[in-house]
Enzyme design. Structure first.
Site, short mmCIF file in Angstrom:
data_model
loop_
_atom_site.label_atom_id
_atom_site.label_comp_id
_atom_site.label_asym_id
_atom_site.label_seq_id
_atom_site.Cartn_x
_atom_site.Cartn_y
_atom_site.Cartn_z
N TRP A 84 55.35 25.34 -19.46
CA TRP A 84 55.49 24.83 -18.04
C TRP A 84 56.89 23.96 -18.06
CZ3 TRP A 84 52.64 20.21 -15.59
CH2 TRP A 84 52.78 20.42 -14.24
N ASP B 87 45.98 22.35 -21.51
CA ASP B 87 46.10 22.28 -20.37
C ASP B 87 45.02 24.36 -20.46
OD1 ASP B 87 46.95 22.64 -17.97
OD2 ASP B 87 49.41 22.78 -18.19
N LYS C 231 44.26 25.84 -8.54
CA LYS C 231 44.99 26.91 -7.37
C LYS C 231 43.46 28.13 -7.14
CE LYS C 231 48.94 26.43 -9.99
NZ LYS C 231 50.25 26.03 -9.16
C1 LMR Z 1 53.78 26.36 -10.99
O1 LMR Z 1 54.57 26.30 -12.54
O2 LMR Z 1 54.91 26.86 -10.72
C2 LMR Z 1 53.02 25.29 -10.35
O3 LMR Z 1 52.14 25.19 -11.18
C3 LMR Z 1 53.74 24.79 -9.57
C4 LMR Z 1 53.47 23.27 -10.32
O4 LMR Z 1 53.19 21.89 -10.10
O5 LMR Z 1 55.13 23.30 -10.93
#
Ligand code: LMR
Length: 401
Positions: free
Chosen positions: A133, A214, A249
């Site tokens: 992420w 996570d 979510k």
């Molecule tokens: C994402 O990865 O799109 C979500 O977790 C929203 C975010 O906060 O980035």
């Protein structure tokens, strides 16, 4: 001179939320937003769940107070989250060896974990998957960590390169923190098998590493318990770890910012000592958590009927995502777009990675008004029946050169 000179140079927009901002100001009709992980229904809207509306009605009827909540959150919420994450009947579901803190979303949980660990003198090195992420590296770096990466998928982006992953983690030093995605890996949608979780657990134990899981998408993959299959590999007698969970979510509570940090310690005494440090990290950051979202979650989880109805709503979202996956693969294969698309149908959670070049992602946006993240991460939960075909046509055009 007042502000530091760096503050005079604009920073790049956020790689995910910045795209949502750009999308909102894009006037082109038919534009398609597959950037941030947000579930949409067939009309393209993100509805408030019916169980959330009912919980809000009950909360209002009870009569409100806007008093501060405890630094680490409301006791009923913390107990409900612990039972939900570990599962009724699991020994950790009610154990005093687990300390839970209510946090503003999963991001808040990760930041509290990061600050707590640095404050308490943990290793300054955190290992994260490549890719991960996009907010992970900056979040931990800004908290004072040095980030290292372990390879995740093979070049196809569809399978985990288990040997490379284990070899990289084998280089971690005792005490290093290992960030793992509990389920619905973001951005690949590919999760470790139970056997790989066990191998990671062996390595964590052998090298005395500290896992930080996570776990932002519990229930969005295969089911609430199915998505917790990482626990069998990592939760061993005496194992210590941290889990950050989110209800953005699975309860569609995106803007309520509701999540939690769960700390699994060796003893109740250790858990309570660690929690006293976690509370300092919270107090220094945002003092104490907002209450509304947490009240909704504990109202739903604490009432058997409401909980059952919420599980039906969750199953509905999960089924829609799975259906979207199948329809997307069908649209790509139908057009003969070169690529290994079939595995996307069986991946977990909201995301899939198309494996595009940055220029191709830019062309999708500039020439076709299609918004995707990074190297082609798409939010599969963001499609409606009307968007599969234009998306696939745009992708075909971009890949054709
Ligand atoms: C994402 O990865 O799109 C979500 O977790 C929203 C975010 O906060 O980035």
């Amino acid at each position: 001179m007042a502000l530091p000179s760096l503050a005079r140079i604009p920073a790049p927009p956020d790689p995910i939320l910045g795209l949502t901002e750009a999308f909102r100001s894009d006037p082109r009709p038919g534009r398609i937003n597959l950037s941030a992980g947000v579930f949409v229904d067939e009309t393209g809207k993100t509805p408030v769940l019916a169980t959330v509306v009912e919980a809000e009605r009950r909360i209002l009827a009870k009569g409100a107070t806007k008093l501060y909540r405890p630094i680490d959150g409301d006791a009923a919420y913390r107990a409900a989250v612990q039972a939900y994450v570990f599962g009724e009947g699991h020994e950790l579901a009610t154990s005093a060896t687990v300390a839970v803190s209510q946090t503003p979303g999963g991001t808040g949980g990760l930041r509290v974990a990061a600050d707590f660990l640095r404050q308490a003198g943990a290793s300054a090195t955190i290992w994260m998957s490549e890719p991960t992420w996009p907010n992970h590296p900056q979040l931990f770096q800004l908290a004072g960590f040095r980030t290292r990466t372990y390879p995740y998928t093979d070049p196809s982006g569809r399978r985990i390169d288990e040997d490379a992953l284990l070899a990289a983690l084998g280089e971690a030093s005792p005490g290093d923190v290992v960030l793992l995605h509990g389920s619905c890996h973001n951005p690949t949608g590919v999760d470790p098998s139970p056997a790989l979780w066990r191998a990671i657990g062996d390595l964590v134990e052998e090298r005395r590493l500290l896992p930080l899981v996570d776990f932002a998408y519990q229930g969005f993959g295969d089911g609430i318990r199915e998505d917790a299959d990482w626990m069998e590999g990592l939760l061993r007698p005496g194992a210590e770890l941290l889990v950050s969970t989110s209800f953005s979510k699975n309860f569609a509570l995106y803007n309520e910012r509701v999540g939690a940090l769960l700390l699994v310690a060796r003893s109740a005494k250790d858990a309570s000592a660690a929690q006293s440090h976690v509370k300092i990290a919270i107090r220094a950051n945002y003092s104490n958590p907002p209450s509304h979202g947490a009240d909704i979650v504990s109202t739903i989880l604490g009432d058997p009927e409401l909980r059952a109805a919420w599980e039906v709503e969750l199953a509905g979202m999960r089924a829609r995502i799975k259906d979207n996956r199948a329809r997307l693969v069908e649209a790509l294969v139908e057009r003969g777009i070169p690529g290994d698309w079939a595995p996307i149908a069986h991946q977990r959670g909201m995301f899939a990675l198309l494996g595009l070049a940055v220029e191709q992602v830019a062309r999708l946006r500039e020439e076709h008004a299609v918004y995707v993240v990074g190297k082609g991460r798409i939010n599969v939960a963001g499609f409606t029946s009307a968007t599969f075909a234009p998306f696939a046509d745009a992708l075909a055009a971009v890949l054709a050169g």
